[in-house]
Scaffold this motif. Structure first.
Motif, PDB file in Angstrom:
ATOM      1  N   TYR A  89       0.838  -1.198   0.000  1.00 21.12           N
ATOM      2  CA  TYR A  89       0.000   0.000   0.000  1.00 21.12           C
ATOM      3  C   TYR A  89       0.873   1.247   0.000  1.00 21.12           C
ATOM      4  CZ  TYR A  89      -4.146   2.770   1.092  1.00 21.12           C
ATOM      5  OH  TYR A  89      -5.172   3.668   1.048  1.00 21.12           O
ATOM      6  N   ALA A  90       0.787   1.991  -1.091  1.00 20.61           N
ATOM      7  CA  ALA A  90       1.695   3.118  -1.312  1.00 20.61           C
ATOM      8  C   ALA A  90       1.701   4.141  -0.172  1.00 20.61           C
ATOM      9  CB  ALA A  90       1.363   3.778  -2.649  1.00 20.61           C
ATOM     10  N   PRO A  91       0.538   4.559   0.372  1.00 21.02           N
ATOM     11  CA  PRO A  91       0.601   5.570   1.448  1.00 21.02           C
ATOM     12  C   PRO A  91       1.389   5.084   2.666  1.00 21.02           C
ATOM     13  CG  PRO A  91      -1.608   5.459   0.549  1.00 21.02           C
ATOM     14  CD  PRO A  91      -0.846   4.320  -0.056  1.00 21.02           C
ATOM     15  N   ALA A  92       1.241   3.793   3.009  1.00 10.42           N
ATOM     16  CA  ALA A  92       1.965   3.277   4.172  1.00 10.42           C
ATOM     17  C   ALA A  92       3.458   3.193   3.881  1.00 10.42           C
ATOM     18  CB  ALA A  92       1.422   1.907   4.551  1.00 10.42           C
ATOM     19  N   ALA A  94       5.117   5.085   1.827  1.00 12.12           N
ATOM     20  CA  ALA A  94       5.628   6.452   1.820  1.00 12.12           C
ATOM     21  C   ALA A  94       5.828   6.933   3.255  1.00 12.12           C
ATOM     22  CB  ALA A  94       4.666   7.373   1.068  1.00 12.12           C
ATOM     23  N   ALA A  95       4.882   6.585   4.134  1.00 13.01           N
ATOM     24  CA  ALA A  95       4.999   7.010   5.526  1.00 13.01           C
ATOM     25  C   ALA A  95       6.203   6.356   6.189  1.00 13.01           C
ATOM     26  CB  ALA A  95       3.722   6.655   6.278  1.00 13.01           C
ATOM     27  N   PRO A 100       7.169   5.332  -2.963  1.00 15.10           N
ATOM     28  CA  PRO A 100       6.411   4.348  -3.743  1.00 15.10           C
ATOM     29  C   PRO A 100       6.980   4.126  -5.140  1.00 15.10           C
ATOM     30  CG  PRO A 100       4.910   5.829  -2.624  1.00 15.10           C
ATOM     31  CD  PRO A 100       6.285   6.361  -2.381  1.00 15.10           C
ATOM     32  N   ALA A 101       7.519   5.194  -5.746  1.00 17.30           N
ATOM     33  CA  ALA A 101       8.004   5.059  -7.120  1.00 17.30           C
ATOM     34  C   ALA A 101       9.226   4.153  -7.224  1.00 17.30           C
ATOM     35  CB  ALA A 101       8.328   6.433  -7.688  1.00 17.30           C
ATOM     36  N   ASN A 103       9.366   1.234  -6.097  1.00 14.73           N
ATOM     37  CA  ASN A 103       8.944  -0.163  -6.051  1.00 14.73           C
ATOM     38  C   ASN A 103       8.444  -0.611  -7.401  1.00 14.73           C
ATOM     39  OD1 ASN A 103       9.025  -0.756  -2.999  1.00 14.73           O
ATOM     40  ND2 ASN A 103       8.025   1.239  -3.174  1.00 14.73           N
ATOM     41  N   VAL A 105       6.378  -3.680  -9.015  1.00 19.49           N
ATOM     42  CA  VAL A 105       5.515  -4.768  -8.577  1.00 19.49           C
ATOM     43  C   VAL A 105       5.006  -5.508  -9.793  1.00 19.49           C
ATOM     44  CG1 VAL A 105       3.559  -5.379  -7.131  1.00 19.49           C
ATOM     45  CG2 VAL A 105       4.762  -3.248  -6.728  1.00 19.49           C
TER      46      VAL A 105
ATOM     47  N   LEU B 409       4.555   1.873  -7.965  1.00 21.48           N
ATOM     48  CA  LEU B 409       3.462   2.313  -7.111  1.00 21.48           C
ATOM     49  C   LEU B 409       3.448   3.827  -7.049  1.00 21.48           C
ATOM     50  CD1 LEU B 409       4.072  -0.185  -4.212  1.00 21.48           C
ATOM     51  CD2 LEU B 409       2.361  -0.372  -6.003  1.00 21.48           C
ATOM     52  N   ALA B 410       2.272   4.357  -6.763  1.00 22.59           N
ATOM     53  CA  ALA B 410       2.170   5.794  -6.572  1.00 22.59           C
ATOM     54  C   ALA B 410       1.013   6.064  -5.632  1.00 22.59           C
ATOM     55  CB  ALA B 410       1.942   6.498  -7.911  1.00 22.59           C
ATOM     56  N   THR B 411       1.104   7.176  -4.953  1.00 22.14           N
ATOM     57  CA  THR B 411      -0.004   7.564  -4.084  1.00 22.14           C
ATOM     58  C   THR B 411      -0.900   8.535  -4.823  1.00 22.14           C
ATOM     59  OG1 THR B 411       1.361   9.328  -3.222  1.00 22.14           O
ATOM     60  CG2 THR B 411       1.310   7.292  -1.958  1.00 22.14           C
ATOM     61  N   PRO B 417      -9.534   4.715   0.803  1.00 23.96           N
ATOM     62  CA  PRO B 417      -8.261   3.971   0.837  1.00 23.96           C
ATOM     63  C   PRO B 417      -7.961   3.256  -0.469  1.00 23.96           C
ATOM     64  CG  PRO B 417      -9.533   3.575   2.819  1.00 23.96           C
ATOM     65  CD  PRO B 417     -10.419   4.352   1.915  1.00 23.96           C
ATOM     66  N   ALA B 420      -6.378   5.705  -2.841  1.00 28.38           N
ATOM     67  CA  ALA B 420      -5.246   6.523  -2.403  1.00 28.38           C
ATOM     68  C   ALA B 420      -3.933   6.000  -2.952  1.00 28.38           C
ATOM     69  CB  ALA B 420      -5.195   6.567  -0.878  1.00 28.38           C
ATOM     70  N   TRP B 421      -4.007   4.983  -3.783  1.00 24.27           N
ATOM     71  CA  TRP B 421      -2.799   4.447  -4.391  1.00 24.27           C
ATOM     72  C   TRP B 421      -3.152   4.074  -5.824  1.00 24.27           C
ATOM     73  CZ3 TRP B 421      -1.911  -0.484  -6.504  1.00 24.27           C
ATOM     74  CH2 TRP B 421      -3.044  -1.284  -6.508  1.00 24.27           C
ATOM     75  N   LEU B 423      -1.360   1.852  -9.487  1.00 24.46           N
ATOM     76  CA  LEU B 423      -0.220   1.294 -10.212  1.00 24.46           C
ATOM     77  C   LEU B 423       0.186   2.300 -11.268  1.00 24.46           C
ATOM     78  CD1 LEU B 423      -1.493  -2.350 -10.713  1.00 24.46           C
ATOM     79  CD2 LEU B 423       0.208  -1.553  -9.088  1.00 24.46           C
ATOM     80  N   GLU B 432       4.790  12.368  -2.595  1.00 25.21           N
ATOM     81  CA  GLU B 432       4.115  11.261  -1.932  1.00 25.21           C
ATOM     82  C   GLU B 432       3.329  11.755  -0.744  1.00 25.21           C
ATOM     83  OE1 GLU B 432       7.815  10.250  -1.883  1.00 25.21           O
ATOM     84  OE2 GLU B 432       7.649   9.574  -3.961  1.00 25.21           O
ATOM     85  N   GLY B 433       2.127  11.241  -0.639  1.00 25.23           N
ATOM     86  CA  GLY B 433       1.335  11.539   0.532  1.00 25.23           C
ATOM     87  C   GLY B 433       1.290  10.302   1.407  1.00 25.23           C
ATOM     88  N   GLY B 434       2.209  10.233   2.362  1.00 26.95           N
ATOM     89  CA  GLY B 434       2.262   9.052   3.204  1.00 26.95           C
ATOM     90  C   GLY B 434       1.359   9.188   4.409  1.00 26.95           C
ATOM     91  N   ARG B 435       0.852   8.070   4.921  1.00 30.89           N
ATOM     92  CA  ARG B 435       0.058   8.084   6.142  1.00 30.89           C
ATOM     93  C   ARG B 435       0.500   6.918   7.002  1.00 30.89           C
ATOM     94  NH1 ARG B 435      -6.032   9.958   6.087  1.00 30.89           N
ATOM     95  NH2 ARG B 435      -5.573   9.561   8.277  1.00 30.89           N
TER      96      ARG B 435
END
Lengths: 203, 511
Positions: A89-92, A94-95, A100-101, A103, A105, B409-411, B417, B420-421, B423, B432-435
């Motif tokens: 999951y990209a947001p996780a 990134a956190a 994310p870029a 990776n 997949v 991957l991209a956000t 949810p 929020a991502w 391919l 990137e907007g990470g959480r």
């Protein structure tokens, strides 16, 4: 010219402030000091296979790997994910500090393609780590991956069902994961130094 | 010859600040050797409409006509010798022509084919000059001043060019002048005596009929009406009156032809692509032998790309079988690749996936359109990855797994949810907007946990709820309460309760 430059830079008399590691020993710190202390070389071995075994996924295997992946990708390499059980999951990511870029997949249809893709990633020179699920069934698959990892000099992680712990494997390092209430328990099944034992990684 | 100083552009009316170009382009009389003479050769194909569609009928015994227009307005625009002998003339009505020849071969004019023929000629001209320009519809201009000593003078260069163009089925008219427009006019008049000196230009152009300017019908009528028979008559007219009557563009074109104002021409470069074929020593179905044959082709494709400082998006390999059928194998290239070894590796991967049912006799390698090579600087110290290696990895994976199977991957900025991502392709760089409160694993579609209202029995809630209620404006609305929960097996899960249906779903795992 590239080679002569490499040779020159490998000379110990030359000071390089941003040297990757001590004496080219080829280890990547896991980010968990308790675990590093138990592992020969103090981290994940580069250029060889590391097996991560678990009865099921989602127990904390990514938490275990993310610090190392962040370090590896931070130097510009890509992380190749082959047939992960779910979507990273990209947001996780990134956190956690893993862009994310970075990776790549892919979910190849069959084992042959998975092994082939892992080899490509390991040998490409552009990957910092290769993560595979359901990759490799026979000894020849592991042998091929081991050779490719050795050629590429980067860590290769094989995620396998815990039942595989009973069968022999050419992996340098074998870890068995088990979730506990207090955190993630990592049991070292096999390591080059022969030191086994269990490490509990706190929550 | 003093025509150029006749009252056409008396010093008062002409722009007095502009120095005469004669001073910048010294003629042979100026004492010092001319450093670099600029000479334009105009290669005009007066019979292009005929040659483009009916070139092979030129010497046939049957009359052949190329026509244009519709219905009663259909006119003959070109014909072969047999039709000319029978009395057909260009611009004749088709009905008149049909009265003179019996059952001729009729071809319709095709502007696309004419353009292609013209570009073909331009390509030949590139062998004679580094500056070739198209002058549609039927002429090519090339600057030959710099090529004269290489080809041994004007006459020799002309002979060679004419031979080449004639071999392609064209009958060219060539004219040579120090300015491109003058060369065009001379070629239109069919005057092939070269003008090499700007000082002689006004005199030679003065002999031409004003038709050579290809004026519009109104201008042509007016010119004839005021008694202009030759261009010299035009040049004698006062400049300001000429501009008032025929427009500034008309005066300006005279200036350009006489070399008094610059007349830059756009250089032409052909649409290039690589194509080469190779016969295999023996018919074979063996991939290794095919690869062995392919390697020299790849070498020469790569050296072709290097020569043109270009790269291409695709390479197509055609394996020709007995009987002439071909099996195409297409290879898409993402990167800037110019290493034959890498291309060979990619083709090897592709070949393994192609079922060659029949033996292969010959190979043909064709490139897609060329595009400019984006050079990359190489790091002195190998620290960061080189983009080329990443592109190479993507290309190999694409070649075997399929072009849509490999992602990064991209956000995305979305509260839902699952949105929020995404391919992405190989070249995404986004903020990137990470959480941190999101799980590392996400299920592509949430999995229903249990029918009924309560929390699933074997879970304990750790954190929550986080209410996400959005997306109603595009029909994909969600109304969910997200919780972090621990399963009895010890896994940390990301679950939500659908607030409308009251059903629990698993959406992710904190691994």
């Amino acid at each position: 010219m590239d080679n002569s430059l490499q040779t020159l830079l490998a000379d110990p008399r030359i000071f390089r402030p941003r040297r990757d590691d001590g004496a080219g020993a080829g280890h990547v710190a896991t980010g968990f000091p308790a675990l590093d202390a138990r592992l020969p070389g103090g981290g994940w071995p580069r250029g060889s296979l590391s097996e991560i075994l678990s009865a099921q996924w989602g127990v904390g295997e990514l938490r275990l790997l993310l610090p190392a992946l962040r370090d590896l990708a931070g130097r510009g390499g890509r992380i190749l994910w082959l047939s992960p059980p779910w979507i990273p999951y990209a947001p996780a990511l990134a956190a956690a500090g893993l862009a994310p870029a970075c990776n790549i997949v892919t979910w190849p249809d069959n084992v042959e393609d998975r092994v082939w893709a892992a080899e490509q990633g390991l040998r490409s020179g552009s990957c910092a780590a290769v993560l595979t699920w359901g990759c490799g069934q026979g000894r020849h698959h592991f042998r091929r991956l081991q050779l490719a990892a050795g050629a590429g000099g980067i860590p290769a992680y094989l995620f396998r069902e815990s039942g595989a712990a009973r069968s022999p494997s050419p992996a340098t390092l074998r870890l068995l994961l088990a979730p506990r209430n207090e955190g993630l328990e990592v049991e070292i099944l096999k390591s080059p130094g022969g030191r086994g034992g269990r490490v509990l990684l706190g929550p | 010859m003093k025509n150029h100083e006749l009252p056409l552009f008396p010093p008062a009316a002409a722009t007095p600040r502009r120095p005469r170009p004669r001073k910048r382009l010294p003629g042979p009389r100026s004492g010092s050797r001319p450093r670099r003479r600029i000479l334009w050769l105009c290669l005009r194909l007066p019979d292009l409409p005929f040659e483009a569609v009916a070139g092979t009928w030129r010497d046939a015994h049957e009359p052949c006509l190329v026509v244009t227009g519709e219905g009663a307005a259909t006119r003959v625009i070109g014909c072969n010798q047999a039709a000319l002998t029978a009395g057909v003339r260009p611009r004749m009505r088709l009905s008149d022509a049909l009265a003179r020849v019996h059952a001729p071969i009729l071809q319709r004019r095709n502007p696309d084919r004419e353009r292609a023929s013209l570009e073909n000629v331009a390509q030949m001209a590139e062998g004679f000059s580094s500056l070739v320009s198209l002058a549609p519809p039927a002429a090519v201009l090339l600057e030959i001043g710099g090529s004269l000593s290489l080809f041994g003078g004007i006459a020799a260069l002309r002979r060679r060019l004419e031979t080449q163009v004639a071999a392609a089925g064209h009958l060219p008219v060539m004219a040579i002048a120090p300015t491109p427009l003058a060369a065009e006019w001379l070629a239109r008049a069919g005057d092939s005596r070269p003008v090499t000196d700007t000082t002689l230009l006004a005199g030679r152009l003065g002999e031409l009929s004003p038709d050579c300017l290809a004026p519009d019908p109104g201008t042509a009528r007016t010119l004839a009406g005021i008694g202009v028979r030759r261009l010299a008559d035009v040049m004698r007219l006062p400049r300001d009156g000429l501009g008032r009557r025929f427009g500034a563009a008309f005066v300006r074109s005279l200036d350009r032809a006489l070399g008094r104002v610059p007349d830059p021409r756009p250089g032409w470069r052909g649409a290039l692509s690589f194509e080469e074929s190779l016969e295999l020593p023996a018919e074979t179905g063996d991939r290794e032998r095919i690869m062995a044959g392919l390697e020299p082709l790849l070498e020469s494709a790569v050296s072709f790309l290097r020569r043109h400082d270009s790269t291409t998006d695709e390479l197509r390999l055609y394996c020709r079988h007995h009987g002439g059928e071909e099996t195409p194998i297409r290879l898409g290239l993402a990167g800037n690749y110019r290493h034959p070894d890498h291309l060979a590796r990619l083709f090897r991967v592709r070949l393994e996936r192609v079922a060659l049912t029949r033996a292969v006799r010959a190979l043909r390698l064709v490139s897609g359109p060329l595009r400019a090579y984006r050079g990359r600087s190489v790091a002195l110290f190998r620290e960061a990855d080189s983009g080329e290696e990443v592109e190479a990895l993507f290309e190999s994976l694409h070649a075997r797994l399929g072009p849509d199977a490999v992602h990064t991957l991209a956000t995305c900025a979305d509260h839902r949810p699952e949105r929020a991502w995404r391919l992405a392709g190989s070249d995404v760089t986004e903020p990137e907007g990470g959480r941190a409160d999101r799980p590392c694993w996400l299920l592509e579609t949430p999995r229903m946990l249990e029918e009924g209202g309560g929390i699933p029995g074997d879970m304990t809630l750790l954190a929550g709820p986080e209410r996400i209620e959005t997306g109603w404006w595009e029909g994909a609305d969600v109304a969910r309460d997200y919780y972090r929960a621990r399963s009895r097996a010890g896994r940390e899960l990301w679950i939500f309760r659908d607030r409308r249906a009251g059903v629990w779903y698993l959406h992710g795992l904190f691994a």
